[in-house]
Scaffold this motif. Structure first.
Motif, PDB file in Angstrom:
ATOM      1  N   ARG A   6      29.700  45.911  34.191  1.00 19.79           N
ATOM      2  CA  ARG A   6      29.086  46.371  35.446  1.00 19.79           C
ATOM      3  C   ARG A   6      29.522  45.508  36.627  1.00 19.79           C
ATOM      4  O   ARG A   6      29.889  46.022  37.680  1.00 19.79           O
ATOM      5  N   ARG A   7      29.488  44.189  36.453  1.00 21.29           N
ATOM      6  CA  ARG A   7      29.909  43.298  37.549  1.00 21.29           C
ATOM      7  C   ARG A   7      31.367  43.543  37.919  1.00 21.29           C
ATOM      8  O   ARG A   7      31.719  43.604  39.099  1.00 21.29           O
ATOM      9  N   GLU A   8      32.215  43.689  36.906  1.00 22.30           N
ATOM     10  CA  GLU A   8      33.639  43.924  37.168  1.00 22.30           C
ATOM     11  C   GLU A   8      33.843  45.277  37.851  1.00 22.30           C
ATOM     12  O   GLU A   8      34.638  45.398  38.784  1.00 22.30           O
ATOM     13  N   PHE A   9      33.126  46.299  37.396  1.00 24.25           N
ATOM     14  CA  PHE A   9      33.247  47.619  38.023  1.00 24.25           C
ATOM     15  C   PHE A   9      32.841  47.556  39.492  1.00 24.25           C
ATOM     16  O   PHE A   9      33.545  48.070  40.359  1.00 24.25           O
ATOM     17  N   PHE A  10      31.710  46.926  39.789  1.00 21.02           N
ATOM     18  CA  PHE A  10      31.253  46.843  41.178  1.00 21.02           C
ATOM     19  C   PHE A  10      32.193  46.008  42.034  1.00 21.02           C
ATOM     20  O   PHE A  10      32.391  46.303  43.215  1.00 21.02           O
ATOM     21  N   ARG A  11      32.802  44.978  41.452  1.00 16.33           N
ATOM     22  CA  ARG A  11      33.780  44.184  42.197  1.00 16.33           C
ATOM     23  C   ARG A  11      34.979  45.041  42.575  1.00 16.33           C
ATOM     24  O   ARG A  11      35.426  45.050  43.724  1.00 16.33           O
ATOM     25  N   ILE A  12      35.480  45.787  41.620  1.00 16.72           N
ATOM     26  CA  ILE A  12      36.633  46.648  41.886  1.00 16.72           C
ATOM     27  C   ILE A  12      36.248  47.785  42.816  1.00 16.72           C
ATOM     28  O   ILE A  12      37.011  48.157  43.720  1.00 16.72           O
ATOM     29  N   LEU A  13      35.063  48.337  42.639  1.00 19.98           N
ATOM     30  CA  LEU A  13      34.586  49.399  43.517  1.00 19.98           C
ATOM     31  C   LEU A  13      34.511  48.921  44.964  1.00 19.98           C
ATOM     32  O   LEU A  13      34.872  49.647  45.890  1.00 19.98           O
ATOM     33  N   GLU A  14      34.093  47.689  45.156  1.00 18.01           N
ATOM     34  CA  GLU A  14      34.046  47.111  46.501  1.00 18.01           C
ATOM     35  C   GLU A  14      35.459  47.035  47.102  1.00 18.01           C
ATOM     36  O   GLU A  14      35.662  47.372  48.269  1.00 18.01           O
ATOM     37  N   GLU A  15      36.418  46.619  46.296  1.00 19.94           N
ATOM     38  CA  GLU A  15      37.799  46.552  46.771  1.00 19.94           C
ATOM     39  C   GLU A  15      38.340  47.940  47.085  1.00 19.94           C
ATOM     40  O   GLU A  15      39.021  48.140  48.097  1.00 19.94           O
ATOM     41  N   LEU A  16      38.061  48.903  46.212  1.00 18.66           N
ATOM     42  CA  LEU A  16      38.510  50.273  46.462  1.00 18.66           C
ATOM     43  C   LEU A  16      37.887  50.821  47.737  1.00 18.66           C
ATOM     44  O   LEU A  16      38.556  51.485  48.536  1.00 18.66           O
ATOM     45  N   SER A  17      36.624  50.551  47.929  1.00 20.81           N
ATOM     46  CA  SER A  17      35.924  51.014  49.122  1.00 20.81           C
ATOM     47  C   SER A  17      36.533  50.411  50.384  1.00 20.81           C
ATOM     48  O   SER A  17      36.699  51.099  51.395  1.00 20.81           O
ATOM     49  N   ALA A  18      36.883  49.144  50.329  1.00 19.41           N
ATOM     50  CA  ALA A  18      37.506  48.492  51.485  1.00 19.41           C
ATOM     51  C   ALA A  18      38.913  49.023  51.722  1.00 19.41           C
ATOM     52  O   ALA A  18      39.365  49.131  52.865  1.00 19.41           O
TER      53      ALA A  18
END
Length: 71
Positions: A6-18
């Motif tokens: 979950r932490r890794e997914f949200f980290r990557i999701l944040e990067e994708l969003s940016a």
């Protein structure tokens, strides 16, 4: 999702969003589920956490690669 996944997914999701601020969050999640599980209406419901994480990693890598080749 495990806490680590979950932490890794949200980290990557944040990067994708940016990287893609024009894509709404819902669109991003559904698009990742299609990448992971195929373009079917049930994909957002059926995709496994690890599949979603793998799709997010792949998408981020492809976007980085594309932007590097354009620059």
């Amino acid at each position: 999702m495990t806490n680590t996944t979950r932490r890794e997914f949200f980290r990557i999701l944040e990067e994708l969003s940016a990287t893609c601020p024009e894509v709404r969050l819902g669109q991003l999640i559904v698009n990742l589920s299609y990448l992971a599980h195929g373009p079917a209406a049930e994909s957002p419901w059926d995709v496994e956490d690890e599949e979603l994480l793998a799709a997010a990693r792949k998408q981020l890598e492809e976007l980085r690669s594309h932007r590097a080749s354009v620059a």
